[in-house]
Write a protein that holds these residues in place. Structure first.
Motif, PDB file in Angstrom:
ATOM      1  N   HIS A 560      -4.850  66.543  -4.718  1.00 51.86           N
ATOM      2  CA  HIS A 560      -4.123  66.230  -5.950  1.00 51.86           C
ATOM      3  C   HIS A 560      -2.819  67.012  -6.095  1.00 51.86           C
ATOM      4  O   HIS A 560      -2.208  67.008  -7.174  1.00 51.86           O
ATOM      5  N   LEU A 561      -2.390  67.675  -5.027  1.00 50.77           N
ATOM      6  CA  LEU A 561      -1.186  68.499  -5.144  1.00 50.77           C
ATOM      7  C   LEU A 561       0.061  67.678  -5.469  1.00 50.77           C
ATOM      8  O   LEU A 561       1.007  68.189  -6.064  1.00 50.77           O
ATOM      9  N   ASN A 562       0.075  66.418  -5.037  1.00 51.77           N
ATOM     10  CA  ASN A 562       1.258  65.592  -5.261  1.00 51.77           C
ATOM     11  C   ASN A 562       1.270  64.941  -6.639  1.00 51.77           C
ATOM     12  O   ASN A 562       2.229  64.256  -6.989  1.00 51.77           O
ATOM     13  N   ASP A 563       0.181  65.133  -7.404  1.00 43.34           N
ATOM     14  CA  ASP A 563       0.159  64.581  -8.761  1.00 43.34           C
ATOM     15  C   ASP A 563       1.075  65.430  -9.649  1.00 43.34           C
ATOM     16  O   ASP A 563       0.914  66.647  -9.751  1.00 43.34           O
ATOM     17  N   VAL A 564       2.033  64.793 -10.297  1.00 45.88           N
ATOM     18  CA  VAL A 564       3.062  65.534 -11.027  1.00 45.88           C
ATOM     19  C   VAL A 564       2.481  66.289 -12.221  1.00 45.88           C
ATOM     20  O   VAL A 564       2.951  67.385 -12.568  1.00 45.88           O
ATOM     21  N   PHE A 565       1.427  65.749 -12.849  1.00 46.47           N
ATOM     22  CA  PHE A 565       0.855  66.417 -14.014  1.00 46.47           C
ATOM     23  C   PHE A 565       0.048  67.646 -13.592  1.00 46.47           C
ATOM     24  O   PHE A 565       0.121  68.704 -14.234  1.00 46.47           O
ATOM     25  N   VAL A 566      -0.711  67.510 -12.510  1.00 47.36           N
ATOM     26  CA  VAL A 566      -1.449  68.660 -11.986  1.00 47.36           C
ATOM     27  C   VAL A 566      -0.464  69.719 -11.506  1.00 47.36           C
ATOM     28  O   VAL A 566      -0.633  70.922 -11.766  1.00 47.36           O
ATOM     29  N   GLY A 567       0.590  69.279 -10.819  1.00 45.21           N
ATOM     30  CA  GLY A 567       1.597  70.214 -10.334  1.00 45.21           C
ATOM     31  C   GLY A 567       2.262  70.973 -11.464  1.00 45.21           C
ATOM     32  O   GLY A 567       2.493  72.191 -11.367  1.00 45.21           O
ATOM     33  N   SER A 568       2.567  70.286 -12.556  1.00 44.78           N
ATOM     34  CA  SER A 568       3.184  70.945 -13.712  1.00 44.78           C
ATOM     35  C   SER A 568       2.244  72.002 -14.292  1.00 44.78           C
ATOM     36  O   SER A 568       2.679  73.081 -14.711  1.00 44.78           O
ATOM     37  N   ALA A 569       0.940  71.677 -14.312  1.00 46.52           N
ATOM     38  CA  ALA A 569      -0.053  72.633 -14.829  1.00 46.52           C
ATOM     39  C   ALA A 569      -0.136  73.866 -13.923  1.00 46.52           C
ATOM     40  O   ALA A 569      -0.331  74.987 -14.412  1.00 46.52           O
ATOM     41  N   ILE A 570      -0.013  73.670 -12.603  1.00 41.07           N
ATOM     42  CA  ILE A 570      -0.035  74.816 -11.677  1.00 41.07           C
ATOM     43  C   ILE A 570       1.179  75.714 -11.914  1.00 41.07           C
ATOM     44  O   ILE A 570       1.068  76.949 -11.945  1.00 41.07           O
ATOM     45  N   VAL A 571       2.345  75.111 -12.094  1.00 46.10           N
ATOM     46  CA  VAL A 571       3.554  75.896 -12.388  1.00 46.10           C
ATOM     47  C   VAL A 571       3.356  76.707 -13.664  1.00 46.10           C
ATOM     48  O   VAL A 571       3.646  77.905 -13.719  1.00 46.10           O
ATOM     49  N   ASP A 572       2.828  76.056 -14.698  1.00 48.75           N
ATOM     50  CA  ASP A 572       2.590  76.732 -15.976  1.00 48.75           C
ATOM     51  C   ASP A 572       1.595  77.878 -15.818  1.00 48.75           C
ATOM     52  O   ASP A 572       1.787  78.971 -16.372  1.00 48.75           O
ATOM     53  N   MET A 573       0.535  77.655 -15.035  1.00 47.90           N
ATOM     54  CA  MET A 573      -0.489  78.681 -14.832  1.00 47.90           C
ATOM     55  C   MET A 573       0.103  79.921 -14.178  1.00 47.90           C
ATOM     56  O   MET A 573      -0.099  81.055 -14.636  1.00 47.90           O
ATOM     57  N   TYR A 574       0.871  79.721 -13.098  1.00 47.50           N
ATOM     58  CA  TYR A 574       1.469  80.871 -12.404  1.00 47.50           C
ATOM     59  C   TYR A 574       2.446  81.617 -13.303  1.00 47.50           C
ATOM     60  O   TYR A 574       2.492  82.849 -13.320  1.00 47.50           O
ATOM     61  N   CYS A 575       3.229  80.870 -14.073  1.00 44.26           N
ATOM     62  CA  CYS A 575       4.206  81.515 -14.954  1.00 44.26           C
ATOM     63  C   CYS A 575       3.513  82.356 -16.020  1.00 44.26           C
ATOM     64  O   CYS A 575       3.900  83.497 -16.283  1.00 44.26           O
ATOM     65  N   LYS A 576       2.470  81.808 -16.628  1.00 46.95           N
ATOM     66  CA  LYS A 576       1.799  82.537 -17.701  1.00 46.95           C
ATOM     67  C   LYS A 576       0.980  83.709 -17.182  1.00 46.95           C
ATOM     68  O   LYS A 576       0.648  84.619 -17.933  1.00 46.95           O
ATOM     69  N   CYS A 577       0.631  83.659 -15.898  1.00 47.76           N
ATOM     70  CA  CYS A 577      -0.058  84.804 -15.289  1.00 47.76           C
ATOM     71  C   CYS A 577       0.933  85.824 -14.737  1.00 47.76           C
ATOM     72  O   CYS A 577       0.536  86.805 -14.097  1.00 47.76           O
ATOM     73  N   GLY A 578       2.235  85.582 -14.932  1.00 50.22           N
ATOM     74  CA  GLY A 578       3.251  86.543 -14.535  1.00 50.22           C
ATOM     75  C   GLY A 578       3.783  86.377 -13.124  1.00 50.22           C
ATOM     76  O   GLY A 578       4.703  87.089 -12.718  1.00 50.22           O
ATOM     77  N   ASP A 579       3.232  85.423 -12.370  1.00 49.94           N
ATOM     78  CA  ASP A 579       3.690  85.228 -10.989  1.00 49.94           C
ATOM     79  C   ASP A 579       4.763  84.141 -10.966  1.00 49.94           C
ATOM     80  O   ASP A 579       4.534  83.011 -10.509  1.00 49.94           O
ATOM     81  N   VAL A 580       5.945  84.474 -11.473  1.00 49.27           N
ATOM     82  CA  VAL A 580       7.022  83.480 -11.582  1.00 49.27           C
ATOM     83  C   VAL A 580       7.515  83.057 -10.207  1.00 49.27           C
ATOM     84  O   VAL A 580       7.846  81.877  -9.989  1.00 49.27           O
ATOM     85  N   ASP A 581       7.565  83.983  -9.264  1.00 46.96           N
ATOM     86  CA  ASP A 581       8.036  83.634  -7.915  1.00 46.96           C
ATOM     87  C   ASP A 581       7.061  82.659  -7.242  1.00 46.96           C
ATOM     88  O   ASP A 581       7.486  81.734  -6.545  1.00 46.96           O
ATOM     89  N   GLY A 582       5.747  82.887  -7.455  1.00 42.11           N
ATOM     90  CA  GLY A 582       4.748  81.946  -6.928  1.00 42.11           C
ATOM     91  C   GLY A 582       4.910  80.575  -7.547  1.00 42.11           C
ATOM     92  O   GLY A 582       4.787  79.549  -6.866  1.00 42.11           O
ATOM     93  N   ALA A 583       5.204  80.555  -8.847  1.00 39.09           N
ATOM     94  CA  ALA A 583       5.439  79.275  -9.533  1.00 39.09           C
ATOM     95  C   ALA A 583       6.660  78.582  -8.949  1.00 39.09           C
ATOM     96  O   ALA A 583       6.637  77.365  -8.713  1.00 39.09           O
ATOM     97  N   ARG A 584       7.723  79.332  -8.680  1.00 41.41           N
ATOM     98  CA  ARG A 584       8.950  78.717  -8.162  1.00 41.41           C
ATOM     99  C   ARG A 584       8.748  78.177  -6.748  1.00 41.41           C
ATOM    100  O   ARG A 584       9.271  77.112  -6.391  1.00 41.41           O
ATOM    101  N   ARG A 585       7.967  78.902  -5.939  1.00 35.81           N
ATOM    102  CA  ARG A 585       7.702  78.398  -4.582  1.00 35.81           C
ATOM    103  C   ARG A 585       6.970  77.061  -4.643  1.00 35.81           C
ATOM    104  O   ARG A 585       7.298  76.127  -3.903  1.00 35.81           O
ATOM    105  N   PHE A 586       5.988  76.983  -5.527  1.00 38.20           N
ATOM    106  CA  PHE A 586       5.263  75.715  -5.658  1.00 38.20           C
ATOM    107  C   PHE A 586       6.171  74.631  -6.241  1.00 38.20           C
ATOM    108  O   PHE A 586       6.162  73.478  -5.790  1.00 38.20           O
ATOM    109  N   PHE A 587       6.975  75.011  -7.239  1.00 33.80           N
ATOM    110  CA  PHE A 587       7.908  74.078  -7.869  1.00 33.80           C
ATOM    111  C   PHE A 587       8.842  73.459  -6.834  1.00 33.80           C
ATOM    112  O   PHE A 587       9.064  72.238  -6.811  1.00 33.80           O
ATOM    113  N   ASP A 588       9.397  74.288  -5.965  1.00 32.33           N
ATOM    114  CA  ASP A 588      10.341  73.793  -4.958  1.00 32.33           C
ATOM    115  C   ASP A 588       9.675  72.866  -3.946  1.00 32.33           C
ATOM    116  O   ASP A 588      10.337  72.001  -3.361  1.00 32.33           O
TER     117      ASP A 588
END
Length: 792
Positions: A560-588
């Motif tokens: 489900h990694l290519n699902d845009v809604f799941v992907g958005s939730a993963i970005v949000d999860m990493y950001c709220k857990c403080g791992d902004v760089d991890g979120a950006r890597r996934f975002f890119d």
């Protein structure tokens, strides 16, 4: 004497009887019957058999039986002919009685009975007769097996169908196209689509029936393009194309134009593939002379109407004479206008239809109401509903949905009450819509009443309704009641699991939501995209990021990694857990992003104090992305400007909202600018800006300004802000505490004490604060450890 020992007069009578059979002329046959008696041909069994056959063609069972009873000599064909008369006319009791009296039975006798039972929806009895036939050693024929496979398909008895498939192979009928088509149909009706495809592959010389059947199988499995390819193959191989085949292909084209395009296949939308083929089929039907076949015309109209090409639909419709159309034709056209939100044209067509003597049926009214819903024309929908003498349940549901989708929630509930007063029993669709209304309105008591109605007359809860109840109780802040409904379900589908997890998350019970997710996995229920989106949101609020990373791995495993809604939730999860760089890597790495994805990443930078990167990403979004910034985007980027001290940058972005993107500023946007000016100590500009905003009497505006005054020790503006706050919200302890802290930080203890005494005098109590931490000792703690820590 004629050849075969029959007299010349007998041979002539046989020819005349055949002519009567071909023309279905029983009156002439009766005259010939009298002639048989006058010529003393009573012993000619063949002629009397033909006479019974004529009665069968003309559906006169009484005359056939009189002829049969008076025959001095009967052979097995005579008995089969009479049996066929009863079977064809549906007189199964008489057929059974005659069958039991037969001195001799052959395969035709058994086939007649089995076929009649199968056609009369007595498929179980048909199979019983077939078993008896096999036990008596009668070899089944292709006609026997076709009826048996039809019965197996109707009963979804794939076990019996599979055994008969083995029998087909044993007696060498596997190459018979008639049997192969029946076998294919049986597997398709039983939902065994792979077996149906194999059965098609075993047909040596497929005909139009075979190809039409396999196209239906492929369509059932959402393989529309393969089904259409099969039709092209049929044309290339020179297989006869009839009107039924063309109707089936048009149905596939209609299905294709209504499917969502697959973003990953790179082949464009199904509309661009199916609609041109539908037009080609239209041309082929005209070439083959089928343009006046009503069922084919209806299929063409449906295809054009569903694809939105009402001009072409109107051309076909206008070329049909009133006597050439049916109620289905009118309904298709009305539905087409409804899809285009052209209710005025639909109403005119309805009036024209009635003027020509066609009475609207339930489908007509449903199509009219559906059109009104799409165009949000409640008045017309109400008039249409009122014109119905006895509205069916679907019409009530359509009206409730019409009010609901138009935002008239109270009217929708009143309509539901009216429905109950008139004794119309709601179905699962009614209850689901009404429960959605109750959830949106926070109408707990009415929701409870709907719950009671849903339990009336049934011992088990429908999963569709249960999901609505869980959502309603959750949104009304009654998660315990939602859990009670969930716990009493005997069968739980993925929608119910998702509703319960979403309800717990909505009520900030994120740890319980996570445990429920784990229980769902233990029960081997595969999570959907919505499951992951919900639980990732809960993980972002838990004290440990370890669970979020585990979920990320599960998402990848389930594809489900290519699902845009799941992907958005993963970005949000990493950001709220403080791992902004991890979120950006996934975002890119995301192949598809929507506005929500961009918003989550920009907001993540803002919340983690990386304002310059947030603004940079915003610029990149508006310059390189097809997604336009929305209300939430501007909140995120203005927050970043405020936290990063980029006041002028923020003002420029704020001014561009209306000018460049036509987004109206809301209180959140104004608050961001006030916060930005206050943090920068530009209080005069902040005061001027507050005077300009339309909602300056909202407490949050002054709370933000008062907080900034504390940072800069600006007592004069702090007093103004505190005064406004106390005016707007006298029982709020915030302004007292903040103002007292400002005085204390400047060493003005007497004034601080005065504020505290005023607070006590007004009996304003400060709510106690609390905090928690994630304890780590060498290893990451598990969710269970976190829960124990919180409960301890």
């Amino acid at each position: 004497m004629a050849s075969g020992g029959r007299s010349r007069s007998g041979a002539l009578l046989a020819d005349l009887l055949q002519s009567c059979i071909d023309k279905k002329c029983l009156s002439s046959g009766k005259l010939l019957h009298g002639r048989l008696h006058r010529l003393n041909l009573l012993t000619d069994t063949f002629l009397f058999n033909r006479l019974i056959e004529l009665c069968s063609k003309c559906a006169d069972t009484g005359y056939a039986r009189r002829v049969f009873d008076r025959m001095p000599h009967r052979d097995v064909y005579s008995w089969n002919a009479m049996l066929g008369v009863y079977c064809k006319s549906g007189k199964l009791e008489e057929a059974h009685e005659l069958f039991e009296q037969m001195p001799e039975r052959n395969a035709v006798s058994w086939n007649n009975v089995i076929s009649a039972l199968a056609k009369s929806e007595l498929e179980g009895k048909a199979l019983d007769v077939f078993y008896e036939m096999v036990l008596q050693g009668i070899m089944p024929t292709r006609f026997t097996l076709a009826s048996v496979f039809s019965a197996c398909g109707a009963l979804s008895n794939v076990a019996c169908g599979g055994c008969c498939h083995g029998l087909v192979l044993k007696i060498g009928l596997d190459n018979n196209v008639y049997v192969g088509n029946a076998l294919l149909g049986m597997y398709a009706k039983c939902g065994c689509y792979e077996d149906a495809a194999r059965a098609f592959g075993d047909v040596r010389d497929p005909n139009e029936v075979s190809v039409t059947a396999i196209m239906g199988v492929l369509a059932q499995t959402e393989r529309v393009q393969e089904a259409l390819h099969m039709f092209r193959l049929m044309c290339r191989k020179g297989i006869h194309v009839d009107s039924v085949s063309l109707s089936s292909v048009l149905g596939l084209c209609t299905k294709g134009v209504n499917e969502e395009p697959d973003a990953a296949d790179g082949e464009g939308s199904m509309l661009s593939l199916c609609f041109p083929l539908g037009q080609q089929v239209h041309g082929l039907s005209a070439k083959l002379g089928f343009e006046k076949y009503l069922h084919l015309c209806n299929s063409l109209l449906n295809m054009y109407a569903k694809s939105g090409d009402m001009n072409s639909a109107e051309k076909i419709f206008n070329n049909l004479l009133p006597k050439e159309v049916s109620i289905v034709t009118w309904n298709v056209m009305i539905a087409g206008y409804g899809l285009k939100s052209q209710t005025d044209k639909a109403i005119l067509l309805l009036h024209r239809m009635q003027s020509l003597g066609f009475e609207p049926d339930d489908v007509t009214y449903i199509n009219m109401l559906a059109g009104c819903i799409r165009s949000e024309d409640i008045a017309t929908a109400q008039d249409m509903f009122d014109s119905m003498s006895v509205p069916m349940l679907n019409s009530w549901n359509a009206m409730i949905s019409c009010y609901f989708q138009s935002g008239h929630d109270a009217e929708a509930l009143n309509f539901f009450r009216k429905m109950q007063f008139q004794g119309v029993q709601p179905d699962r669709t009614t209850l689901a819509v009404v429960l959605s209304l109750c959830a949106g309105m926070g109408h707990l008591e009415f929701g409870r009443q709907v719950h009671t109605v849903s339990l009336k007359g049934t011992s088990t809860m429908d999963v569709y309704v249960a999901s609505g109840l869980i959502s309603m109780y959750s949104k009304c802040e009654k998660a315990d009641l939602a859990q009670l409904v969930f716990s009493k379900m005997t069968e739980i589908d993925i929608v119910c699991w998702n509703s319960m997890m979403g309800g717990l998350a909505l009520n900030s019970r994120d740890i319980e939501a996570f445990f429920l997710f784990k229980e769902m996995q233990q029960r081997e229920m595969r999570p959907s995209q919505f499951s992951y989106t919900t639980i990732l949101s809960s993980c972002s609020k838990l004290p440990s990021s370890f669970q979020g990373r585990q979920l990320h791995a599960l998402v990848a495993k389930d594809g489900h990694l290519n699902d845009v809604f799941v992907g958005s939730a993963i970005v949000d999860m990493y950001c709220k857990c403080g791992d902004v760089d991890g979120a950006r890597r996934f975002f890119d790495a995301m192949p598809v992003r929507n506005t929500v994805t961009w918003n989550e990443m920009i907001h993540g930078y803002a919340q983690n104090g990386r304002g310059h990167e947030a603004v940079s990403l915003y610029r990149y979004m508006v310059e390189s992305s097809e997604e336009r910034p929305d209300n939430i985007t501007f909140v995120a980027v203005l927050t970043a400007c405020s936290h990063g001290g980029m006041v002028d940058e923020g003002m420029g972005i704020f001014n561009s909202m209306q000018q460049d993107y036509r987004v109206e500023p809301t209180l959140d946007h104004y608050t961001c600018i006030i916060d930005s000016l206050g943090r920068a100590g530009r209080f005069n500009e902040a005061e001027t800006f507050i005077e300009m905003i339309p909602n300056k009497d909202d407490p949050i505006v002054w709370e933000v300004l008062l907080s900034s005054c504390r940072v800069h020790g600006n007592v004069s503006f702090a007093r103004i802000a505190a005064k406004e706050l106390l005016r707007l919200d006298p029982e709020n302890s915030g302004p007292y505490v903040l103002l007292a802290n400002i005085y204390a930080s400047l060493g003005r203890w007497d004034e601080a004490r005065t504020v505290r005494e005023l607070m006590n005098c007004n009996k304003v109590v400060k709510n106690p604060g609390y905090s928690w931490i994630d304890i780590k000792s060498g290893e990451q703690t598990s969710l269970e450890d976190d829960l124990k820590m919180v409960e301890g």
